[in-house]
Design a protein around this motif. Sequence first.
Motif, PDB file in Angstrom:
ATOM      1  N   PRO A 180      31.214 -64.157  30.045  1.00 29.14           N
ATOM      2  CA  PRO A 180      29.484 -63.744  30.537  1.00 29.14           C
ATOM      3  C   PRO A 180      29.158 -62.467  30.552  1.00 29.14           C
ATOM      4  CG  PRO A 180      31.502 -64.957  31.857  1.00 29.14           C
ATOM      5  CD  PRO A 180      31.966 -64.987  30.492  1.00 29.14           C
ATOM      6  N   ALA A 181      29.901 -61.473  30.016  1.00 30.21           N
ATOM      7  CA  ALA A 181      29.503 -60.132  29.869  1.00 30.21           C
ATOM      8  C   ALA A 181      28.435 -59.627  29.212  1.00 30.21           C
ATOM      9  CB  ALA A 181      30.800 -59.372  29.387  1.00 30.21           C
ATOM     10  N   GLN A 182      28.142 -60.632  27.955  1.00 29.31           N
ATOM     11  CA  GLN A 182      27.132 -60.877  27.202  1.00 29.31           C
ATOM     12  C   GLN A 182      25.506 -61.304  28.033  1.00 29.31           C
ATOM     13  OE1 GLN A 182      29.378 -63.753  24.250  1.00 29.31           O
ATOM     14  NE2 GLN A 182      27.956 -62.959  23.606  1.00 29.31           N
ATOM     15  N   ILE A 183      25.722 -61.861  28.534  1.00 25.74           N
ATOM     16  CA  ILE A 183      24.735 -61.969  30.044  1.00 25.74           C
ATOM     17  C   ILE A 183      23.733 -60.841  30.516  1.00 25.74           C
ATOM     18  CG2 ILE A 183      23.166 -63.475  31.079  1.00 25.74           C
ATOM     19  CD1 ILE A 183      24.940 -64.813  29.840  1.00 25.74           C
ATOM     20  N   ALA A 184      22.843 -60.194  29.635  1.00 19.95           N
ATOM     21  CA  ALA A 184      22.261 -58.827  29.776  1.00 19.95           C
ATOM     22  C   ALA A 184      21.127 -58.630  30.772  1.00 19.95           C
ATOM     23  CB  ALA A 184      21.445 -58.358  28.696  1.00 19.95           C
TER      24      ALA A 184
END
Length: 504
Positions: free
Chosen positions: A70-74
Amino acid sequence: MNKILLGIDNGGSDIKCALFDTEGRELACATAQLPVSVPAPGCTERDAEEVWQANLTVIRQALKEADCDPAQIAGIGITAYGNGLVFLDGKMQPVYPVIVSTDDRAAELVQRFKADGTERRLFPFTRQTVWSAQPAVLLPWFRENRPEILQRTRWILSLKDYLRYRLTGELYGELTEASSTSLVALDRKNYDPELFRILDIEECFDKFPPVLESTAVAGYLNKEAAELTGLKEGTPVAAGYFDIDANALASGILSDDELCLIAGTWSINEYLTKEATTEYDKRTNTATLSYLDGLYLMEDSTPTSAGNFNWYVEKIIRRYAPSLSSAEIYEHCNRAVSEKAPEDTDAVFVPYLFASATAPEAHGAFLNLQAGDDEASLIRAIYEGVVFSSVHHVHNLRRPLVSFRIAKLSGGITNSEVWSQMMADALQIPIQTLEGSQTGAKGAAIGAGVACGIFRDLAEATGKMVRFGRLYEPREENAKIYMKKYRRYEAALKAVDLLAGEGE
């Protein structure tokens, strides 16, 4: 860590969430269908909480399919059908079901506004004629028919703005969609109290939240939404787009010599322009503020497109061939159309099963059938009827076809090479198709990419994320054939209009 953009698209039929990398590749997609309630003739509604839960479901499913951190969702972008309404009280609870953009309860009010001059008085501000699901028409309807709903209402939102509020806790409108409501003065780029006065709904003016530009950050994912979706708290959420803007943006439409065609449930046909008349008697099409500063989006559309073919598949083909898969059915239909030359049948199909583009009460029809016609003739007629619906709308745009360098095509018909080629032949314009099926969600994701700073502007974002499929060049030898068939189609429209009149 590779960055990913998330786009959410709430349509009249499906609710979709798709994930894209910054090169525009679709990494995952999830879809949910949510029935529309029809509690009374002309009323189309959904329960607000059910809509919210469906959005949570598709977000979770898309994340699971992509198997990403989820940290990849910018950034998160949202689009949805335009207009309709969501009414919230002071505690942010719905006081009435969500009104969908197909709602027609206020049809008589539209006719009154045209007859009594209200539409003419609005037009210099809005550059729009009114229609029944616009807030400018729905709110007067509620004032006259359900005043207690307006009395209990503190905030009036679009569906997109309601969903963004649920994600962030922040309350805003968004410019491209607000500009379609006939409550915004396009020159001022904001709600205009004079329009509310003309409509005698002045008490509603303060019920609309502040309006943001589409690529502004409208808030950040709150703790509750993060827990419900599996996304990371604090992820930026962009203001978003009216769905016609999101689709045009994801088609790479950045100049006024490109035509945008969307052939799915709706036939949506649009282009960018620097000019939109303020003179009612010189009006041509509905103008809204586009995703590019200084340009309007001119659009003509009705739900008279590929959904009509889906009806034939479900109601006819699946009845006599229940064992065929969807892929086999579409292969069968494409082959049937390919083997039936356009000059071999004069059958005409009017794609008015769900709505009309001419007389309000006109319905779909097969016409001009002969004893030699077979199933291939009927399927070809449906393909041609859907294409001719787009041609009809393009002519309504009141711009010469030669003024368009190319048309960008998306929607269900792009899955068929024979159907896409037919569009090029009928319009005699090169047709460029797009990769991927979720153009609305991609358009929302593109805007989110600018909002969160991945891209400098929309030109850079579309240059990176818009991915093209096949280019179809028009075949000159078919020009006269389809021109003749289109004239027959227009005659068929007049016939069903006459039939509609006989039912009155």
